[in-house]
Design a protein around this motif. Structure first.
Motif, PDB file in Angstrom:
ATOM      1  N   ARG A 147      -4.585   7.121   5.933  1.00 17.74           N
ATOM      2  CA  ARG A 147      -3.602   6.090   6.232  1.00 17.74           C
ATOM      3  C   ARG A 147      -2.884   6.342   7.551  1.00 17.74           C
ATOM      4  O   ARG A 147      -1.991   5.601   7.927  1.00 17.74           O
ATOM      5  CB  ARG A 147      -2.563   6.005   5.112  1.00 17.74           C
ATOM      6  N   GLY A 148      -3.270   7.413   8.264  1.00 19.85           N
ATOM      7  CA  GLY A 148      -2.746   7.642   9.593  1.00 19.85           C
ATOM      8  C   GLY A 148      -1.784   8.801   9.745  1.00 19.85           C
ATOM      9  O   GLY A 148      -1.330   9.081  10.850  1.00 19.85           O
ATOM     10  N   GLU A 149      -1.458   9.503   8.674  1.00 19.92           N
ATOM     11  CA  GLU A 149      -0.555  10.647   8.770  1.00 19.92           C
ATOM     12  C   GLU A 149      -1.346  11.884   9.190  1.00 19.92           C
ATOM     13  O   GLU A 149      -2.266  12.292   8.487  1.00 19.92           O
ATOM     14  CB  GLU A 149       0.134  10.904   7.428  1.00 19.92           C
ATOM     15  N   LYS A 192       0.831  -1.199   0.000  1.00 17.92           N
ATOM     16  CA  LYS A 192       0.000   0.000   0.000  1.00 17.92           C
ATOM     17  C   LYS A 192       0.866   1.248   0.000  1.00 17.92           C
ATOM     18  O   LYS A 192       0.542   2.232  -0.660  1.00 17.92           O
ATOM     19  CB  LYS A 192      -0.922   0.003   1.213  1.00 17.92           C
ATOM     20  N   LYS A 193       1.970   1.226   0.744  1.00 15.10           N
ATOM     21  CA  LYS A 193       2.883   2.374   0.765  1.00 15.10           C
ATOM     22  C   LYS A 193       3.491   2.594  -0.612  1.00 15.10           C
ATOM     23  O   LYS A 193       3.643   3.734  -1.049  1.00 15.10           O
ATOM     24  CB  LYS A 193       3.977   2.185   1.806  1.00 15.10           C
ATOM     25  N   GLN A 194       3.819   1.522  -1.303  1.00 13.78           N
ATOM     26  CA  GLN A 194       4.357   1.661  -2.661  1.00 13.78           C
ATOM     27  C   GLN A 194       3.333   2.297  -3.593  1.00 13.78           C
ATOM     28  O   GLN A 194       3.682   3.128  -4.434  1.00 13.78           O
ATOM     29  CB  GLN A 194       4.781   0.297  -3.200  1.00 13.78           C
ATOM     30  N   TYR A 195       2.059   1.910  -3.439  1.00 17.16           N
ATOM     31  CA  TYR A 195       1.011   2.510  -4.263  1.00 17.16           C
ATOM     32  C   TYR A 195       0.856   4.000  -3.960  1.00 17.16           C
ATOM     33  O   TYR A 195       0.695   4.811  -4.870  1.00 17.16           O
ATOM     34  CB  TYR A 195      -0.328   1.808  -4.043  1.00 17.16           C
ATOM     35  N   VAL A 196       0.923   4.360  -2.690  1.00 16.11           N
ATOM     36  CA  VAL A 196       0.796   5.767  -2.307  1.00 16.11           C
ATOM     37  C   VAL A 196       1.982   6.563  -2.842  1.00 16.11           C
ATOM     38  O   VAL A 196       1.813   7.678  -3.353  1.00 16.11           O
ATOM     39  CB  VAL A 196       0.659   5.912  -0.777  1.00 16.11           C
ATOM     40  N   ASP A 197       3.174   6.002  -2.763  1.00 10.68           N
ATOM     41  CA  ASP A 197       4.356   6.680  -3.302  1.00 10.68           C
ATOM     42  C   ASP A 197       4.246   6.858  -4.817  1.00 10.68           C
ATOM     43  O   ASP A 197       4.582   7.919  -5.350  1.00 10.68           O
ATOM     44  CB  ASP A 197       5.630   5.898  -2.961  1.00 10.68           C
ATOM     45  N   TRP A 198       3.768   5.816  -5.499  1.00  6.81           N
ATOM     46  CA  TRP A 198       3.580   5.909  -6.947  1.00  6.81           C
ATOM     47  C   TRP A 198       2.544   6.976  -7.284  1.00  6.81           C
ATOM     48  O   TRP A 198       2.743   7.793  -8.180  1.00  6.81           O
ATOM     49  CB  TRP A 198       3.140   4.553  -7.500  1.00  6.81           C
ATOM     50  N   LEU A 199       1.437   6.975  -6.532  1.00  7.04           N
ATOM     51  CA  LEU A 199       0.387   7.957  -6.754  1.00  7.04           C
ATOM     52  C   LEU A 199       0.903   9.371  -6.536  1.00  7.04           C
ATOM     53  O   LEU A 199       0.587  10.281  -7.302  1.00  7.04           O
ATOM     54  CB  LEU A 199      -0.794   7.676  -5.824  1.00  7.04           C
ATOM     55  N   GLU A 200       1.730   9.544  -5.515  1.00  2.00           N
ATOM     56  CA  GLU A 200       2.296  10.867  -5.248  1.00  2.00           C
ATOM     57  C   GLU A 200       3.161  11.337  -6.407  1.00  2.00           C
ATOM     58  O   GLU A 200       3.101  12.501  -6.798  1.00  2.00           O
ATOM     59  CB  GLU A 200       3.107  10.844  -3.961  1.00  2.00           C
ATOM     60  N   SER A 201       3.937  10.433  -6.986  1.00  2.00           N
ATOM     61  CA  SER A 201       4.793  10.835  -8.114  1.00  2.00           C
ATOM     62  C   SER A 201       3.952  11.199  -9.337  1.00  2.00           C
ATOM     63  O   SER A 201       4.263  12.161 -10.044  1.00  2.00           O
ATOM     64  CB  SER A 201       5.801   9.740  -8.454  1.00  2.00           C
ATOM     65  N   LEU A 234      -6.963  17.746  -6.716  1.00  2.00           N
ATOM     66  CA  LEU A 234      -6.189  16.509  -6.731  1.00  2.00           C
ATOM     67  C   LEU A 234      -5.183  16.483  -5.583  1.00  2.00           C
ATOM     68  O   LEU A 234      -5.035  15.468  -4.894  1.00  2.00           O
ATOM     69  CB  LEU A 234      -5.474  16.383  -8.080  1.00  2.00           C
ATOM     70  N   ALA A 235      -4.511  17.587  -5.350  1.00  4.02           N
ATOM     71  CA  ALA A 235      -3.550  17.674  -4.244  1.00  4.02           C
ATOM     72  C   ALA A 235      -4.246  17.521  -2.901  1.00  4.02           C
ATOM     73  O   ALA A 235      -3.767  16.804  -2.012  1.00  4.02           O
ATOM     74  CB  ALA A 235      -2.788  18.996  -4.305  1.00  4.02           C
ATOM     75  N   ALA A 236      -5.393  18.171  -2.743  1.00  7.81           N
ATOM     76  CA  ALA A 236      -6.135  18.082  -1.482  1.00  7.81           C
ATOM     77  C   ALA A 236      -6.644  16.656  -1.250  1.00  7.81           C
ATOM     78  O   ALA A 236      -6.577  16.138  -0.132  1.00  7.81           O
ATOM     79  CB  ALA A 236      -7.289  19.065  -1.488  1.00  7.81           C
ATOM     80  N   ALA A 237      -7.131  16.033  -2.301  1.00  6.63           N
ATOM     81  CA  ALA A 237      -7.621  14.656  -2.178  1.00  6.63           C
ATOM     82  C   ALA A 237      -6.484  13.705  -1.821  1.00  6.63           C
ATOM     83  O   ALA A 237      -6.666  12.787  -1.008  1.00  6.63           O
ATOM     84  CB  ALA A 237      -8.293  14.223  -3.474  1.00  6.63           C
ATOM     85  N   PHE A 238      -5.317  13.936  -2.394  1.00  6.17           N
ATOM     86  CA  PHE A 238      -4.179  13.093  -2.055  1.00  6.17           C
ATOM     87  C   PHE A 238      -3.792  13.267  -0.589  1.00  6.17           C
ATOM     88  O   PHE A 238      -3.470  12.301   0.094  1.00  6.17           O
ATOM     89  CB  PHE A 238      -2.980  13.390  -2.961  1.00  6.17           C
ATOM     90  N   GLY A 239      -3.848  14.497  -0.102  1.00  9.96           N
ATOM     91  CA  GLY A 239      -3.575  14.735   1.308  1.00  9.96           C
ATOM     92  C   GLY A 239      -4.565  14.002   2.197  1.00  9.96           C
ATOM     93  O   GLY A 239      -4.192  13.455   3.243  1.00  9.96           O
TER      94      GLY A 239
END
Length: 79
Positions: free
Chosen positions: A47-49, A3-12, A36-41
């Protein structure tokens, strides 16, 4: 871990999209990529951040200090 890899990929992917839109000065799309930036946040917060949405928005506000229209679009999504 995956899941972290997917989030990192999505961020890029999101980062590249925002860079293309703002760098190309496509002002009519600033609201779309700000959302898009707000939704990513919000995804990162789910995910707990803590305060991830604000961190993501502030990252782009600081990255583009000379694009007031984009910064205004981002500020509309702050709580």
């Amino acid at each position: 871990d995956q899941k972290k890899q997917y989030v990192d990929w999505l961020e890029s992917v999101i980062d590249k999209r925002i860079n293309a839109i703002v760098g190309g000065k496509y002002r009519n799309k600033y609201d779309d990529v700000a959302l898009l930036a707000a939704a990513f946040g919000e995804v990162k917060e789910s995910r707990g951040e803590k305060t991830a949405k604000q961190i993501v928005i502030n990252k782009y506000i600081e990255r583009y200090p000379r694009h007031s229209a984009f910064r205004g679009a981002l500020k509309r999504y702050t709580d």
